[in-house]
Design a protein around this motif. Structure first.
Motif, PDB file in Angstrom:
ATOM      1  N   VAL A 389       0.872  -1.098  -0.145  1.00  0.00           N
ATOM      2  CA  VAL A 389      -0.184   0.259   0.030  1.00  0.00           C
ATOM      3  C   VAL A 389       1.138   0.822   0.170  1.00  0.00           C
ATOM      4  O   VAL A 389       1.257   1.938   0.846  1.00  0.00           O
ATOM      5  CB  VAL A 389      -0.948   0.270   1.015  1.00  0.00           C
ATOM      6  N   VAL A 390       0.582   2.331  -0.684  1.00  0.00           N
ATOM      7  CA  VAL A 390       1.800   3.585  -1.053  1.00  0.00           C
ATOM      8  C   VAL A 390       1.071   4.430  -0.829  1.00  0.00           C
ATOM      9  O   VAL A 390      -0.187   4.679  -1.650  1.00  0.00           O
ATOM     10  CB  VAL A 390       2.575   3.123  -2.833  1.00  0.00           C
ATOM     11  N   VAL A 391       1.779   5.432  -0.849  1.00  0.00           N
ATOM     12  CA  VAL A 391       1.315   6.992  -1.645  1.00  0.00           C
ATOM     13  C   VAL A 391       2.375   7.807  -1.554  1.00  0.00           C
ATOM     14  O   VAL A 391       3.614   7.609  -1.139  1.00  0.00           O
ATOM     15  CB  VAL A 391       1.210   8.170   0.440  1.00  0.00           C
ATOM     16  N   ALA A 434      -6.310  -2.346   9.479  1.00  0.00           N
ATOM     17  CA  ALA A 434      -6.614  -1.403   8.985  1.00  0.00           C
ATOM     18  C   ALA A 434      -5.211  -1.528   7.266  1.00  0.00           C
ATOM     19  O   ALA A 434      -6.245  -0.808   6.715  1.00  0.00           O
ATOM     20  CB  ALA A 434      -6.236  -0.092   9.755  1.00  0.00           C
ATOM     21  N   LEU A 435      -4.224  -1.679   7.131  1.00  0.00           N
ATOM     22  CA  LEU A 435      -3.993  -2.212   6.259  1.00  0.00           C
ATOM     23  C   LEU A 435      -4.708  -2.546   5.125  1.00  0.00           C
ATOM     24  O   LEU A 435      -5.362  -2.649   4.115  1.00  0.00           O
ATOM     25  CB  LEU A 435      -2.758  -2.739   6.251  1.00  0.00           C
ATOM     26  N   LEU A 436      -5.016  -3.739   5.914  1.00  0.00           N
ATOM     27  CA  LEU A 436      -5.675  -5.427   4.957  1.00  0.00           C
ATOM     28  C   LEU A 436      -7.177  -4.565   4.544  1.00  0.00           C
ATOM     29  O   LEU A 436      -7.420  -4.561   3.588  1.00  0.00           O
ATOM     30  CB  LEU A 436      -5.600  -6.446   6.072  1.00  0.00           C
ATOM     31  N   ALA A 437      -7.561  -4.082   5.237  1.00  0.00           N
ATOM     32  CA  ALA A 437      -9.034  -3.214   4.221  1.00  0.00           C
ATOM     33  C   ALA A 437      -8.409  -2.693   3.935  1.00  0.00           C
ATOM     34  O   ALA A 437      -9.311  -2.445   2.073  1.00  0.00           O
ATOM     35  CB  ALA A 437      -9.679  -2.278   5.887  1.00  0.00           C
ATOM     36  N   LEU A 438      -7.484  -1.732   3.686  1.00  0.00           N
ATOM     37  CA  LEU A 438      -7.308  -1.166   2.209  1.00  0.00           C
ATOM     38  C   LEU A 438      -6.687  -2.076   1.032  1.00  0.00           C
ATOM     39  O   LEU A 438      -6.869  -1.009  -0.370  1.00  0.00           O
ATOM     40  CB  LEU A 438      -5.773   0.012   2.466  1.00  0.00           C
ATOM     41  N   THR A 439      -6.013  -3.082   1.425  1.00  0.00           N
ATOM     42  CA  THR A 439      -6.202  -3.545   0.242  1.00  0.00           C
ATOM     43  C   THR A 439      -7.322  -4.412  -0.789  1.00  0.00           C
ATOM     44  O   THR A 439      -6.905  -5.290  -1.899  1.00  0.00           O
ATOM     45  CB  THR A 439      -5.311  -5.253  -0.156  1.00  0.00           C
TER      46      THR A 439
END
Length: 441
Positions: A389-391, A434-439
């Motif tokens: 996950v990248v900004v 929270a990271l998993l939700a973004l994926t």
């Protein structure tokens, strides 16, 4: 420590303890009057949930509760559901907050902030539990960690000794912190150092680069800056000229050597990275721009094992196990961090550290923030694969081209998700959920 007592705080009554946003100073004598006044107003209760945002209000509430023999609970965040969970776990708790804190506080600062004369700093039983600090919950449910008033004074002396190369002279050293006081790192550096050593802390928590520059400029002498790698990255990339700092402390996540060097150039001072945990407090330090090895505090010994490390420290009656895997020097005074048992990944018989993968991802030109994780994505054989996950204004090909020079192909991300921001908490940490939700968006 049984039957022993320690002072509520230390120092010359005329010396500064707090630096107000309006430029005024609260000395230790006035601070004692404020603590005494609040202690008289506290309802009978076994525990106090301290959600004050102002470090001034936080310190007064912390010490007032200690005077009353009440335990202060340090929530990992001020989210209503987190506060409600802690209140349910500790029935009878009262909540002390201030402007901007969660609703439903029993007492609201500064409405109850007054002054009552007090002749002397009271003594507190050294083995009295002063606070219970909760882990961030980034790897699971927040766990409770009690700290006694005496042990916290011992660990603070160790931190002050560590800072002697950054802090010189007899004049009180200002501290400016971008981390909350409820977190153990924030408490050790921006709460306990002012209470027990010759430091004075600014009451605010400046976030934006311009606000931080303004606070630093108004300090009577170059201050000690307490921050995190995530915030330091934003500061060094900002188009702002910062006043010189006396030194910088960083913790809560691994600090890259190039970022440490950039921060030293930006603020004209040395960066010390601190190593510790909520359970152990700070136990080691290093100048990250110049070395990868950590130097242990003098009264700390490590006993490495295959799946973790035992920490023995004078301040605690029993040894504490942490999940970090270390390689200890022959004389036992330094160590290299190998990783964490839960941090080690295995794909197709090959191993890698998730922390190292994240460090490399953040080094990709154009990546402003990012994180990798092993997820439900699988290969034909059922092997779990990596996602990122990248900004930042960077495309997938640029990211993969950079990582291929450092990462085994099995650990390259199979999918890269571009987002506007990562859901980091107040200390810059990310939860896997929270990271998993973004994926899955």
């Amino acid at each position: 420590m049984t039957n022993a007592s320690v002072p509520l705080f230390r120092g010359d009554p005329a010396s500064a303890l707090l630096l107000r946003a309006d430029g005024s100073v609260v000395d230790r004598a006035r601070f004692l009057r404020q603590v005494t006044a609040l202690a008289a107003q506290l309802p009978e209760a076994p525990t106090v949930i301290n959600v004050c945002e102002s470090r001034h209000h936080f310190l007064v509430a912390l010490c007032a509760a200690a005077m009353r023999g009440q335990i202060s609970l340090m929530p990992p965040s001020r989210a209503p559901e987190v506060i409600a969970d802690i209140a349910a776990r500790y029935p009878g708790s009262i909540i002390i907050g201030d402007t901007g804190s969660v609703p439903g506080a029993t007492l609201v600062m500064p409405k109850v902030l007054g002054e009552v004369e007090s002749r002397a700093v009271p003594s507190i039983a050294a083995d009295q539990t002063a606070v219970i600090v909760f882990t961030s919950g980034s790897t699971g449910a927040p766990s409770a960690n009690p700290k006694s008033w005496g042990s916290m004074q011992q660990t603070t002396r160790d931190n002050a000794t560590c800072l002697k190369n950054l802090v010189s002279g007899e004049e009180t050293m200002p501290i400016v912190a971008t981390v909350p006081p409820q977190h153990m790192y924030g408490m050790e550096t921006s709460v306990l150092l002012p209470l027990f050593e010759n430091f004075a802390v600014h009451e605010g928590r400046p976030f934006f680069p311009g606000d931080l520059a303004e606070v630093l400029a108004h300090c009577a002498r170059s201050p000690l800056l307490v921050s995190t790698p995530v915030h330091l990255r934003a500061l060094v990339n900002a188009d702002v000229a910062f006043p010189k700092a006396a030194g910088i402390l960083s913790a809560t996540a691994p600090l890259a050597a190039d970022l440490a060097a950039a921060a030293e150039a930006t603020f004209g001072c040395e960066v010390q990275e601190l190593f510790g945990s909520t359970e152990t407090c700070v136990i080691a330090h290093r100048q990250t721009a110049r070395t990868t090895d950590w130097t242990l505090y003098e009264n700390v010994t490590l006993t490495p094992e295959e799946a973790g490390t035992w920490v023995t420290r004078d301040a605690y009656p029993a040894r504490i196990r942490i999940s970090d895997i270390v390689s200890l020097s022959s004389d036992g005074t330094q160590f290299a961090l190998v990783g964490r048992h839960a941090d080690l990944l295995e794909i197709a018989g090959k191993r890698a550290s998730l922390a190292d993968l994240n460090r490399l991802l953040l080094q990709v030109p154009g990546v402003q923030d990012g994180a990798m994780l092993q997820t439900h994505l699988t290969s034909g054989s059922g092997t779990q694969r990596m996602q990122a996950v990248v900004v930042g204004a960077v495309n997938d090909a640029q990211i993969l081209d950079y990582l291929r020079d450092f990462v085994d192909p099995v650990f390259l991300p199979r999918r890269i998700h571009h987002v506007a921001a990562l859901p980091r908490n107040e200390t810059g940490k990310l939860s896997r959920a929270a990271l998993l939700a973004l994926t899955q968006v």
